[in-house]
Design a protein around this motif. Sequence first.
Motif: not given
Length: 127
Positions: A3-4, A8-13
Amino acid sequence: VAHALALSRRASHRKTLLDVARDLGTITGVRAEWRSELLAALAHRDVPALVVWGDHDHILPFNHLEAALAALPGAESHVFANTGHMPQIERPDEFAAVVEDFLGRRTSPATQSPATQAGAELLPDPA
């Protein structure tokens, strides 16, 4: 962990995580002034607090719970067994039940001030 990694693959995250890390931490841990300001702000407010901790937290070890409760003497606490730093992710059902119980005990009419009760009467019935 999966899940982490997905998050982490999301730019906003990644940007949010980097912003939080820059604001809160140093290479040796949380900035002392951030912790002091937060504790001072909470200590001077009459706001119910729930401190949750995982007994296998390697980021903020379990033995820090005692200091957190000393800094917030009116706080309640809950320890999640066999849980690390993120009980809300590692034990979502138990976490939700603990938070719902805590909030439920604070939002029942018996625990509301007369002003809060009067304001609640003005709200439309959700049913």
